[in-house]
Each structure stands twice: as C-alpha cells, then as structure tokens.
Design a protein around this motif. Sequence first.
Motif, PDB file in Angstrom:
ATOM      1  N   MET A  29      62.692  98.257  83.284  1.00  0.00           N
ATOM      2  CA  MET A  29      63.629  99.304  83.315  1.00  0.00           C
ATOM      3  C   MET A  29      63.601 100.184  84.442  1.00  0.00           C
ATOM      4  O   MET A  29      64.217 100.875  84.855  1.00  0.00           O
ATOM      5  CB  MET A  29      63.520 100.181  81.934  1.00  0.00           C
ATOM      6  CG  MET A  29      63.775  99.498  80.851  1.00  0.00           C
ATOM      7  SD  MET A  29      64.299 100.331  79.283  1.00  0.00           S
ATOM      8  CE  MET A  29      65.791 101.133  79.714  1.00  0.00           C
ATOM      9  N   PRO A  33      67.722  98.700  89.056  1.00  0.00           N
ATOM     10  CA  PRO A  33      68.493  99.917  89.456  1.00  0.00           C
ATOM     11  C   PRO A  33      69.131 100.645  88.213  1.00  0.00           C
ATOM     12  O   PRO A  33      69.330 100.099  86.959  1.00  0.00           O
ATOM     13  CB  PRO A  33      69.687  99.495  90.153  1.00  0.00           C
ATOM     14  CG  PRO A  33      69.764  97.986  89.858  1.00  0.00           C
ATOM     15  CD  PRO A  33      68.474  97.481  89.719  1.00  0.00           C
ATOM     16  N   TYR A 298      70.962  99.032  71.706  1.00  0.00           N
ATOM     17  CA  TYR A 298      71.972  98.752  72.467  1.00  0.00           C
ATOM     18  C   TYR A 298      72.650 100.014  73.306  1.00  0.00           C
ATOM     19  O   TYR A 298      72.879  99.648  74.505  1.00  0.00           O
ATOM     20  CB  TYR A 298      73.226  97.942  71.601  1.00  0.00           C
ATOM     21  CG  TYR A 298      74.359  97.691  72.451  1.00  0.00           C
ATOM     22  CD1 TYR A 298      74.231  96.550  73.602  1.00  0.00           C
ATOM     23  CD2 TYR A 298      75.685  98.076  72.165  1.00  0.00           C
ATOM     24  CE1 TYR A 298      75.559  96.315  74.249  1.00  0.00           C
ATOM     25  CE2 TYR A 298      76.904  97.828  72.864  1.00  0.00           C
ATOM     26  CZ  TYR A 298      76.708  96.949  74.064  1.00  0.00           C
ATOM     27  OH  TYR A 298      77.825  96.724  74.656  1.00  0.00           O
ATOM     28  N   ILE A 301      69.945 101.008  75.864  1.00  0.00           N
ATOM     29  CA  ILE A 301      70.013 100.180  77.124  1.00  0.00           C
ATOM     30  C   ILE A 301      71.030 100.568  78.100  1.00  0.00           C
ATOM     31  O   ILE A 301      70.855 100.704  79.128  1.00  0.00           O
ATOM     32  CB  ILE A 301      70.168  98.696  76.599  1.00  0.00           C
ATOM     33  CG1 ILE A 301      69.015  98.169  76.109  1.00  0.00           C
ATOM     34  CG2 ILE A 301      70.262  97.776  77.831  1.00  0.00           C
ATOM     35  CD1 ILE A 301      68.799  96.852  75.285  1.00  0.00           C
ATOM     36  N   LEU A 302      72.430 100.768  77.337  1.00  0.00           N
ATOM     37  CA  LEU A 302      73.444 101.079  78.282  1.00  0.00           C
ATOM     38  C   LEU A 302      73.179 102.401  78.786  1.00  0.00           C
ATOM     39  O   LEU A 302      73.602 102.516  80.259  1.00  0.00           O
ATOM     40  CB  LEU A 302      74.648 101.183  77.259  1.00  0.00           C
ATOM     41  CG  LEU A 302      75.280  99.680  76.826  1.00  0.00           C
ATOM     42  CD1 LEU A 302      76.404  99.741  76.302  1.00  0.00           C
ATOM     43  CD2 LEU A 302      75.233  98.644  77.909  1.00  0.00           C
ATOM     44  N   ARG A 304      70.311 103.568  79.809  1.00  0.00           N
ATOM     45  CA  ARG A 304      69.056 103.598  80.212  1.00  0.00           C
ATOM     46  C   ARG A 304      68.102 104.642  79.696  1.00  0.00           C
ATOM     47  O   ARG A 304      67.359 105.243  80.645  1.00  0.00           O
ATOM     48  CB  ARG A 304      69.092 103.809  81.889  1.00  0.00           C
ATOM     49  CG  ARG A 304      70.011 102.763  82.688  1.00  0.00           C
ATOM     50  CD  ARG A 304      69.139 101.650  82.833  1.00  0.00           C
ATOM     51  NE  ARG A 304      70.128 100.878  83.768  1.00  0.00           N
ATOM     52  CZ  ARG A 304      71.274 100.098  83.645  1.00  0.00           C
ATOM     53  NH1 ARG A 304      71.818 100.127  82.572  1.00  0.00           N
ATOM     54  NH2 ARG A 304      71.769  99.265  84.502  1.00  0.00           N
TER      55      ARG A 304
ATOM     56  N   ILE B 142      69.373  91.191  76.666  1.00  0.00           N
ATOM     57  CA  ILE B 142      70.317  92.328  76.418  1.00  0.00           C
ATOM     58  C   ILE B 142      69.869  93.313  77.394  1.00  0.00           C
ATOM     59  O   ILE B 142      70.431  93.904  78.318  1.00  0.00           O
ATOM     60  CB  ILE B 142      70.445  92.910  75.161  1.00  0.00           C
ATOM     61  CG1 ILE B 142      71.618  92.168  73.884  1.00  0.00           C
ATOM     62  CG2 ILE B 142      71.527  94.335  75.166  1.00  0.00           C
ATOM     63  CD1 ILE B 142      71.272  92.685  72.680  1.00  0.00           C
ATOM     64  N   ALA B 143      68.411  93.749  77.250  1.00  0.00           N
ATOM     65  CA  ALA B 143      67.908  94.601  78.148  1.00  0.00           C
ATOM     66  C   ALA B 143      68.073  94.082  79.737  1.00  0.00           C
ATOM     67  O   ALA B 143      68.420  94.916  80.698  1.00  0.00           O
ATOM     68  CB  ALA B 143      66.528  95.014  77.923  1.00  0.00           C
ATOM     69  N   ALA B 146      71.465  94.115  81.086  1.00  0.00           N
ATOM     70  CA  ALA B 146      72.106  95.449  81.297  1.00  0.00           C
ATOM     71  C   ALA B 146      71.459  95.906  82.830  1.00  0.00           C
ATOM     72  O   ALA B 146      72.348  96.540  83.436  1.00  0.00           O
ATOM     73  CB  ALA B 146      71.989  96.352  80.198  1.00  0.00           C
ATOM     74  N   LEU B 147      70.266  95.660  82.876  1.00  0.00           N
ATOM     75  CA  LEU B 147      69.501  96.454  84.020  1.00  0.00           C
ATOM     76  C   LEU B 147      69.939  95.405  85.332  1.00  0.00           C
ATOM     77  O   LEU B 147      70.379  96.315  86.218  1.00  0.00           O
ATOM     78  CB  LEU B 147      68.165  96.130  83.823  1.00  0.00           C
ATOM     79  CG  LEU B 147      67.619  97.021  82.776  1.00  0.00           C
ATOM     80  CD1 LEU B 147      66.048  96.698  82.465  1.00  0.00           C
ATOM     81  CD2 LEU B 147      67.745  98.621  82.976  1.00  0.00           C
ATOM     82  N   LEU B 231      78.921  91.626  74.225  1.00  0.00           N
ATOM     83  CA  LEU B 231      78.514  92.981  74.432  1.00  0.00           C
ATOM     84  C   LEU B 231      78.958  93.675  75.664  1.00  0.00           C
ATOM     85  O   LEU B 231      78.726  94.834  76.004  1.00  0.00           O
ATOM     86  CB  LEU B 231      76.759  92.925  74.320  1.00  0.00           C
ATOM     87  CG  LEU B 231      76.395  92.683  72.991  1.00  0.00           C
ATOM     88  CD1 LEU B 231      75.100  92.718  72.922  1.00  0.00           C
ATOM     89  CD2 LEU B 231      77.008  93.663  71.867  1.00  0.00           C
ATOM     90  N   LEU B 233      78.330  92.365  78.626  1.00  0.00           N
ATOM     91  CA  LEU B 233      77.122  92.427  79.871  1.00  0.00           C
ATOM     92  C   LEU B 233      77.339  91.069  80.759  1.00  0.00           C
ATOM     93  O   LEU B 233      77.848  90.176  80.376  1.00  0.00           O
ATOM     94  CB  LEU B 233      75.573  92.427  79.176  1.00  0.00           C
ATOM     95  CG  LEU B 233      75.454  93.562  78.204  1.00  0.00           C
ATOM     96  CD1 LEU B 233      74.046  93.536  77.546  1.00  0.00           C
ATOM     97  CD2 LEU B 233      75.318  94.689  78.984  1.00  0.00           C
TER      98      LEU B 233
END
Lengths: 340, 293
Positions: A29, A33, A298, A301-302, A304, B142-143, B146-147, B231, B233
């Motif tokens: 994480m 970015p 979820y 995560i979006l 951050r 997912i993590a 998304a990143l 989702l 992504l």
Amino acid sequence: MGLKEHVLYRLALTPLMLLVLLTLVFFLMRVLPGDPITMLEGKNIPEEVLARRRAELGLDKPLHVQYVNYLYSVFVKLDLGVTALERIPVSYLIATRLPATVDLAIAASLVAIGIGVAMGLLSARYEESWFPQFARVYSSVVYSIPVFYLGLLLQVGLARPSGLPTTGRLSPVNMVALDSLPVRTGFVLIDSLANGRLDIAADYLVHMLLPALTLGIYLSGIFTRVTYLSVSDAMVQDYTRAARARGIREWRVVTRYGFRNALIPLLTMAGLQVAALLGGAVLTETTFNWEGVGLLVYEGILKRDYAIVQGAVTVYALIVALVSLVVDVAYTLVDPRVRY
Amino acid sequence: MRLPRGFAEWGLAVGTALVALFVALALAGESLVGQLAVSNVVVVDGRVYEVPPLLPPGSRLTVGGRELVFIMGTDQLGRDVFARVVSGARFVLTVALLSTAISAALGTILGLLSGYVGGFLDRVLSLVMDSMYAFPGLILAIAIAALLGVGVLNISMAIAVVYIPSYYRMVRGVVLSLKSAPFVEAAVIAGASPWSIVTRHILPNVVPQIVSLLPVSFADAIITEAGLTFLGLGIEPPTPDWGFDLNKGRQFFLAGYWWIGVFPGLMIILSVLGFLLVGESLNELLNPRKVEA
C-alpha cells in the motif's frame, strides 16, 4: 504431540502468519502510488496542506519507522489505529461490521453444505441413474458462475417478481428500531430475539435469504463432489456390503454407513473453503449492499485508507487461523482415531 | 468420480469446442464487429447516425438505407451488446494468459529453489506462501489491482499473485519427493552441478504436473478477472469486458433491461466452463485412478 500441544503450536503460528500478511499489505500500500490524502483531495492540493495532513497521520516518517510503529501498535498495544479521514477507531468499525459478515458466512455455509450433502448422497444412492451425471454438471456450472452474476440473476429473477428485498440488511424502519433496543451485541438476530422483537428477526432473515443463497450456491458444487466421492468410495467397502447383507435398507446404508466416510473430507473442505467464502463475501456484500467487513475493506482499498485495510486483513487472518484450529479439533471428535 | 468413461470424453469435447470458440473470438472478434463495440456512432456515406440506447434484442434499425440488426440489443450507451460480448473475449483471455504464465513461472522458480536449497530459505518461503494461500485470494487481488491501477499487465499481476502459492506448493512437493530419488543421487555422485540437477533432472518431472494444473488455473483466472472488473478495477472504458459491462450496466439490468447483463454473464460462465471441462476431463482420462475432489 497431544491435542493440547498441537493447539498451542497452531496458536503460536498465527502471529507469524499475521506478520507476513501485514508486512505484505503494509509495503504494497505504501510503495504503490496513491495515499489517503491524495485519494480524498485530488492531486492538486497545495504542497504545505499535503505535508501537514501527512504529518498528522504519521505518513511523513521514513517507511521503516512507520512499519515498526505499526507492528508495535498491532502486536503490543493490540490497537488497529484510526481511519484516515474521520479518525474513527478501526476496531470499532470492524466490530460493527463483523457480525453481518459472520451471519452471511454461516448462512451461506449452511446452504452450501446442505445442497452439497443432499446432492452427494442422492448421487451415491442412485449411482446407476442419471443423477450423478447431473450432479457433476451442476457442480461444474456453479463453479463457473461468477458470484456477483448469480446475485444479480437472483435479484432480477427471484426478488423482483416476489417482492423480496434486493439490498440492505433491514428495512429502514427496523434499522432505527434496532438502535433503540436495550440489549445490543451487534448480531441482529440475537439482539432482536433477546429483546422479543420477532418482527425484526424475520425482516433480517428475509433480507439475508438472497445473499446467503447466492454465496451458498456458489460454494455448493465442491461439497457435492466431496460428499459423492467419499460416500461412493464407502459403498463398495466390505462394511457397507455387510450392512446390506444384514438387510438394512439402501438409503440407510448410504446415510448411516456411507456418510460417516464423508465427514472428515467434508470438514477438511469446509476449512479450506473459508478463504473462498470470505472472498466471495466481498462480491456478495457489494452486490447486495450488505454492510459487512467485505464492503468495508473494498471501500477502504478505494480510499487507500491504510488502517481499514490492514485492520480487515488482521481480522481475516485471525478468522482463517481460528477456523483451521476448530477444524483440527473437530477431526478428533468426528474420528477418534485422529491423533496429533 | 465413478462416472462412465464417455462422460469425461464428452466433457473434453465440449470443453475443447468452447475453448476454441473463445480463442477464436479473442483473436478475430474485434475485427469482426468493428466500431460498434466501443461507440454508438454509425457512419454511412459520410453521414453520422447515433444508435439509441437500450434497444431490445432483435431490434432492426435502418440508417442511411442500410439495415442494422442488434441481435442482443444495445446497452445504456447505445453500443451493440453483441459486438461488446464478442470483442470482450480479448481482454479477459489476454489477462488470463498473462496471469497464469506469471504465476506458473514464479511459483515454479520459487518452488524449485525452496525445495532444492531447503533450510532457512525454505522455511521463510513456505511461511510466506502458506500465509498467502490461506488468505482470501480475491481480497489480495482487489487490493493489488486497486493500487496498481488500470492496464492489462497490472490486472494480470494482481491475479497472478493470488495463484503463485498453488504452483509453489505443488512444485516444492515434487522436488522434495525427487531429491532423494536414485537418479538424482546418481547425478550428484557423477558431479553434476546443482543448476543442472534442477534444470535437467528435476524440472522435466515437474513440468507435466504444472501442465495438468494450467487449464483449471486459467478458468480461475477468468473468474477472478471478472470479479475485479465487476468491482470496476483494472480496466478503462470503453474497452469491452464482460465483468466491467455488468458493473456499468447493473442499474439498467436491475431495472428490467435484462439483455445488458445476461449476455456478458453467460460469456463468463461459458468461457470458465470450457477451460474447467478441459482440465478436469484431461485429468480424468490421463489418470483414471486419481480421483480429485
């Protein structure tokens, strides 16, 4: 090694597994970015505002310092931190969301194991008919259905014609009523029953029907196969043949003698499916707007929001570890021959 | 499963046909349907026409003297659902191919290393891999997705990470069982280097096992990809993709425009089913006694 030692050994391994996962998520994480502030404010916020907000969250410190601080707070202070924006304790957020996910997971497991065992036993009983082949096709097809697609189909095909609720956990009026109940555990079913509100309990079950069916059907294929394989293995053994020779009816041979053989594999599979169950729960919760940990992670995560994601990962890892421990102990109950 | 042998053969035939269909769609689908997949604008004789949104399946539309047929209707933006469904195969299959290749390669390398070197490295790697294996893979994917953000390679990597441990565990297991096999010990005594023992004596015995895992792994990758794009992504509009179309068309689907959701969903099911059937039937036909759950 006795059972007690085995349990202690497994318990000792859990923090190690947690350490690995948290390390992975922590660096993922932070190396990739985006951070909570730029995700919230956009990339064009003034430099000094960005610096100040980052300092508030401790994001200005060197990575290894953040890492050590984080591990210290999780493993020593047992504190999961606060969210980046509203500064809500993550442990509080998770505690309010976890019951919904646990309820959904339990209900879905019951559906999955119920369908799986029923289809597996029927296949073993009517080995020579078309049923085993049908069960085989069924299990391949449900394995191939994306859980969210199944959810959408049930919403359109089942909920719309019958008037069942398609989203949420309770009707708005009951949501408010729930908040004013004197006894609160967070588990809607327990709370409403403890306070004598059968109507809220019924409303909750009606809302849970579709999500539980969706996630349960999705996982039922694997249980069908496990049951059928183990039971049909047993059906050619000497002890089932002997049971038949004693004049015991075939259906009873299947359910009493054959099914025993499936208990250990079923238990193993139930333990292994926990990860799939929790993963599928994220998609199910999103599809049905079921406010559990899956939806929380979820959204985390979006945004951050490091603290939410890390907190959820911690909880997931603990659930997985706990379930596999329970499965290990359950082996010794189901089959006294199992020794650790 | 104690099913007739013909059942597995039948499964293999159906699976192969489905796989062939989807590979063909991935290769040629886009050029077959052209612009209709990504835009609702039709140009006939230099004049621009816009296709209306949410036309039901079977609708016919005459623009500039030319008749267009929308056998699966149009979506909320007036794009041809059939065109999107056909050309959606490319993104999914590319992602499935890339992610399976990445996870098989990395899992194999790490598994060989861990199994052959042993000791501390093996313990650390096994702990890491077992932790990842036990953890809900989709959440990890997912993590990461998304990143990493949008892009074929990014979403492929997010999916690959989830399946590395499966290959690692299998390869490591084979290596451990072969390490003390007579032919490996003979090679050691003959003075073969560790590199040549691993690549020339152990790896050839690992490859068939990896290959047998590939089709089902491919099916898993498709279903994970669909989950991620559902989702929202890993993909950028207007790229046609089944999961993403379900995400974008969800409100309309729930409002009764069933064709927007039903067809992309069917494509996901059929493509996953194709690879699954091939994998399972092959395993059954090649190892008739090995019964897999």
